[in-house]
Design a protein around this motif. Structure first.
Motif, mmCIF file in Angstrom:
data_model
loop_
_atom_site.group_PDB
_atom_site.id
_atom_site.type_symbol
_atom_site.label_atom_id
_atom_site.label_comp_id
_atom_site.label_asym_id
_atom_site.label_seq_id
_atom_site.Cartn_x
_atom_site.Cartn_y
_atom_site.Cartn_z
ATOM 1 N N VAL A 18 -10.485 12.904 -24.752
ATOM 2 C CA VAL A 18 -11.011 14.052 -23.703
ATOM 3 C C VAL A 18 -12.235 13.860 -22.448
ATOM 4 C CG1 VAL A 18 -11.345 16.361 -24.182
ATOM 5 C CG2 VAL A 18 -10.110 16.135 -25.634
ATOM 6 N N CYS A 19 -11.690 13.831 -22.034
ATOM 7 C CA CYS A 19 -12.644 13.010 -20.776
ATOM 8 C C CYS A 19 -13.672 14.759 -20.507
ATOM 9 C CB CYS A 19 -12.042 13.445 -19.313
ATOM 10 S SG CYS A 19 -13.389 12.808 -18.143
ATOM 11 N N THR A 20 -15.094 13.959 -20.629
ATOM 12 C CA THR A 20 -16.070 14.503 -19.986
ATOM 13 C C THR A 20 -16.124 15.618 -19.648
ATOM 14 O OG1 THR A 20 -17.732 12.784 -20.232
ATOM 15 C CG2 THR A 20 -17.591 13.651 -22.272
ATOM 16 N N HIS A 21 -15.390 15.406 -18.280
ATOM 17 C CA HIS A 21 -15.876 16.260 -17.483
ATOM 18 C C HIS A 21 -14.923 17.358 -17.027
ATOM 19 C CE1 HIS A 21 -14.360 16.420 -12.392
ATOM 20 N NE2 HIS A 21 -16.444 16.896 -12.624
ATOM 21 N N LEU A 22 -13.818 17.055 -16.979
ATOM 22 C CA LEU A 22 -12.998 18.167 -17.462
ATOM 23 C C LEU A 22 -11.435 18.350 -17.602
ATOM 24 C CD1 LEU A 22 -12.687 19.187 -14.056
ATOM 25 C CD2 LEU A 22 -14.185 20.869 -14.921
ATOM 26 N N GLN A 23 -12.053 18.125 -18.826
ATOM 27 C CA GLN A 23 -11.094 17.270 -20.290
ATOM 28 C C GLN A 23 -9.822 16.667 -20.389
ATOM 29 O OE1 GLN A 23 -12.962 20.472 -19.979
ATOM 30 N NE2 GLN A 23 -13.954 19.694 -21.319
ATOM 31 N N CYS A 24 -9.580 15.747 -18.892
ATOM 32 C CA CYS A 24 -8.371 15.347 -18.588
ATOM 33 C C CYS A 24 -8.255 14.651 -20.467
ATOM 34 C CB CYS A 24 -8.642 14.994 -17.532
ATOM 35 S SG CYS A 24 -8.049 15.687 -16.405
ATOM 36 N N THR A 25 -6.897 13.953 -19.785
ATOM 37 C CA THR A 25 -6.928 12.721 -21.347
ATOM 38 C C THR A 25 -7.105 11.291 -20.964
ATOM 39 O OG1 THR A 25 -5.273 14.958 -22.400
ATOM 40 C CG2 THR A 25 -5.434 11.445 -23.048
ATOM 41 N N PRO A 60 -7.027 9.814 -15.613
ATOM 42 C CA PRO A 60 -6.384 9.659 -14.169
ATOM 43 C C PRO A 60 -6.636 11.465 -13.109
ATOM 44 C CG PRO A 60 -5.156 10.350 -16.004
ATOM 45 C CD PRO A 60 -6.589 10.078 -16.198
ATOM 46 N N CYS A 61 -8.276 12.132 -14.137
ATOM 47 C CA CYS A 61 -8.058 13.435 -12.941
ATOM 48 C C CYS A 61 -9.017 13.069 -11.559
ATOM 49 C CB CYS A 61 -8.580 14.550 -13.321
ATOM 50 S SG CYS A 61 -7.626 14.895 -14.448
ATOM 51 N N HIS A 62 -10.082 12.311 -11.928
ATOM 52 C CA HIS A 62 -11.084 12.003 -10.703
ATOM 53 C C HIS A 62 -11.827 10.742 -11.126
ATOM 54 C CE1 HIS A 62 -10.993 16.418 -12.727
ATOM 55 N NE2 HIS A 62 -10.855 16.837 -10.944
ATOM 56 N N PHE A 63 -10.477 10.009 -11.748
ATOM 57 C CA PHE A 63 -11.344 8.548 -11.539
ATOM 58 C C PHE A 63 -12.704 7.887 -12.657
ATOM 59 C CE2 PHE A 63 -8.021 8.301 -8.201
ATOM 60 C CZ PHE A 63 -7.664 7.408 -9.226
ATOM 61 N N GLY A 64 -12.751 9.145 -13.599
ATOM 62 C CA GLY A 64 -14.043 8.661 -14.821
ATOM 63 C C GLY A 64 -13.620 7.736 -15.266
ATOM 64 N N LYS A 65 -14.533 6.728 -15.035
ATOM 65 C CA LYS A 65 -14.749 5.240 -16.093
ATOM 66 C C LYS A 65 -15.092 5.416 -16.947
ATOM 67 C CE LYS A 65 -14.711 -0.030 -15.088
ATOM 68 N NZ LYS A 65 -15.659 -0.226 -14.345
ATOM 69 N N GLY A 83 -18.108 7.174 -12.210
ATOM 70 C CA GLY A 83 -17.214 8.432 -11.601
ATOM 71 C C GLY A 83 -17.610 9.726 -12.148
ATOM 72 N N PRO A 84 -17.689 10.527 -12.443
ATOM 73 C CA PRO A 84 -17.847 12.291 -12.799
ATOM 74 C C PRO A 84 -18.768 12.235 -13.556
ATOM 75 C CG PRO A 84 -15.836 12.877 -12.244
ATOM 76 C CD PRO A 84 -16.065 11.210 -11.881
ATOM 77 N N PRO A 85 -17.611 12.292 -15.070
ATOM 78 C CA PRO A 85 -18.265 12.404 -16.161
ATOM 79 C C PRO A 85 -19.749 11.497 -16.550
ATOM 80 C CG PRO A 85 -16.111 10.998 -16.308
ATOM 81 C CD PRO A 85 -17.005 10.399 -14.968
ATOM 82 N N PRO A 86 -20.065 13.666 -17.344
ATOM 83 C CA PRO A 86 -21.747 13.666 -17.882
ATOM 84 C C PRO A 86 -21.951 12.545 -18.966
ATOM 85 C CG PRO A 86 -20.272 15.542 -18.639
ATOM 86 C CD PRO A 86 -19.668 14.707 -17.456
HETATM 87 S S1 FES Z 1 -11.529 14.970 -15.882
HETATM 88 FE FE1 FES Z 1 -12.172 11.973 -16.029
HETATM 89 S S2 FES Z 1 -12.905 12.613 -14.353
HETATM 90 FE FE2 FES Z 1 -12.853 14.822 -14.077
#
Ligand code: FES
Lengths: 149, 324
Positions: A92-99, A112-117, A127-130
């Motif tokens: 679960v991405c720590t940014h907006l919970q995408c997988t 895949p949502c905002h290219f967090g790495k 990328g955006p993940p905090p």
């Molecule tokens: S939800 Fe994963 S980078 Fe935004």
């Protein structure tokens, strides 16, 4: 047990055998009833107490591949790195919970949502993940991959 | 012949007891079944033992019913007026196999699922009745997570109800005609007409047998516990060469052999058809074996029985060896 033996108060062979058999019988009853009792009295345990998840045979998982699974109803990812090391991370991405997904070429996790790495230890690299991804403990037992919840 | 019947009953007793215990913790459904079995095996104290005993009692139960039936066949105990006992007994064997088959799906691990799928394939190959049969057995064409709860309900409600009903008829017909005793039947000497008193002789024997049977189950369970395996995925079809349940091995082996000799025919279909036909002849023994009714020995009956047993036995062994 004949009367005469009872009277004389002597122990006969028959008494001895009776004794041995009753001890044996009680021992047997105990060894049957104890598991029964323990089984029934385990009812306080809850099903989510199983502390690890079975993820299949280690040998069957390819090197440099990944597998999504669920841990406490949330997606998580198991990765076998190039060196054959196993890693289990929350997916679960720590940014907006995408997988998040495993990216073989980059040898990293990509959202895949905002290219967090994230790198393979779950650290948020760019990328955006905090925050980093939670790591789970993986171990292999009898060639079965297990992840502790 | 009290012996094989009594052992069967004792196994049934063990089976019901452990079944009730497992019922306490088992959860049906796609997303719980495997987890709850894992829970039973790892967390519940002695859960692995109860599960393994349930498994092994089921295996031994089928074997002992089969043994009971074979011995009754050779003693020609199905003759008048015991036809009902014979028919119900044979039905009980079929129900026991159905029990074992439905039970094998419940842990929802991939190995048992593949095994059940493979057994289903064999049944579905039966001409005319195959697909209908599958509908009743698994509630659909293939086993999926959806009909897992159907299978579970069949296993814990419908089958036990059917089984007890037929067992009741089996016993009441035994009670009506008295236990079959070959010495009385065939020697008709008066000295043989002694009956074994229920108490203490029979009860003590039965109790001793209970100890032996339970100990045997314990030994099997401890030295060969049932594995948990990997969670099943109903999207994956069984790999080639998956073995069906052990009670179906002989059917599979027969169809393989047929396939070997005539590659262009559907081996499975012919194999299961042959087995069903032989089974019907066996089942209807009281109707065709008129000679034995007159207290003579029918040669056909004898050779038919012997060849059926040898056939099943050899085919199963070959299947096991070939797999190994
Ligand atoms: S939800 Fe994963 S980078 Fe935004």
């Amino acid at each position: 047990m004949s009367e005469s033996n009872m009277d004389s108060g002597k122990k006969t062979r028959r008494d001895f055998l009776n004794y041995i058999f009753s001890v044996g019988l009680f021992g047997w009853l105990g060894s049957v009833l104890y598991p029964l009792y323990s089984f029934v009295s385990s009812s306080k345990l809850k099903i989510d107490d199983i502390s690890y998840i079975n993820l299949g045979v280690n040998n069957e998982m390819e090197i440099n591949s990944s597998k999504l699974f669920k841990i406490n109803k949330k997606p998580a990812i198991l990765i076998k790195t190039k060196d054959g090391e196993l890693k289990a991370l929350s997916a679960v991405c720590t940014h907006l919970q995408c997988t998040v997904q495993f990216n073989k070429e980059e040898n990293a996790l990509r959202c895949p949502c905002h290219f967090g790495k994230y790198d393979l230890s779950g650290k948020n690299v760019s990328g955006p993940p905090p925050n980093p991804l939670t790591q789970y403990e993986v171990f292999v037992k009898n060639d079965i991959i297990l992840v502790r919840k | 012949m009290y012996f094989s019947g009594t052992v069967t009953l004792l196994l049934l007793f063990n089976l019901i007891l452990t079944g009730l215990l497992l019922f306490l913790y088992y959860k049906e459904g796609n997303s719980f079944a495997y987890e709850s079995v894992e829970f039973i095996s790892y967390k519940v104290r002695f859960g692995w033992l109860v599960r393994a005993i349930h498994y092994w009692s089921a295996v031994l139960l089928i074997l002992s019913i089969a043994f009971h039936m074979f011995s009754m066949f050779f003693l020609r105990a199905y003759r008048k007026p015991r036809e009902i006992t014979w028919f119900t007994g044979a039905l009980l064997l079929l129900l026991a196999v159905w029990f074992s088959y439905s039970g094998s799906v419940l842990p929802w691990n991939s190995k048992s699922l593949f095994m059940a799928q493979s057994s289903t394939e064999i049944l579905k190959a039966a001409p005319l009745i195959g697909n209908t049969l599958a509908d009743y057995l698994i509630g659909g064409n293939v086993i999926t997570g959806q009909n897992l709860s159907f299978i579970y309900k069949v296993h814990i409600l419908i089958l036990p109800a059917l089984f007890s009903f037929i067992l009741y008829i089996h016993f009441s017909s035994i009670k009506r005609n008295g236990l079959f005793n070959p010495e009385i039947e065939y020697n008709s000497g008066d000295e043989c007409k002694k009956k074994l008193p229920i108490y203490p002789n029979f009860s003590i024997r039965a109790f001793l047998l209970l100890i032996i049977v339970t100990d045997l189950l314990f030994i099997l369970a401890v030295f060969s516990p049932v594995e948990i395996g990997i969670k099943a995925d109903d999207m994956i079809t069984a790999p080639q060469g998956t073995m069906p349940g052990w009670y179906f091995l002989f059917v599979l082996q027969l169809s393989k052999i047929i396939h070997l000799f005539a590659a262009e025919v559907n081996g499975k279909q012919i194999g299961i058809t042959i087995c069903i036909c032989i089974g019907m002849v066996w089942f209807l023994a009281p109707l065709w074996d008129r000679i034995s009714n007159k207290s003579k020995i029918s040669t056909f009956q004898k050779y038919f029985g012997i060849s059926v047993i040898i056939l099943i036995f050899c085919l199963t062994i070959i299947a096991c060896v070939a797999d190994y």
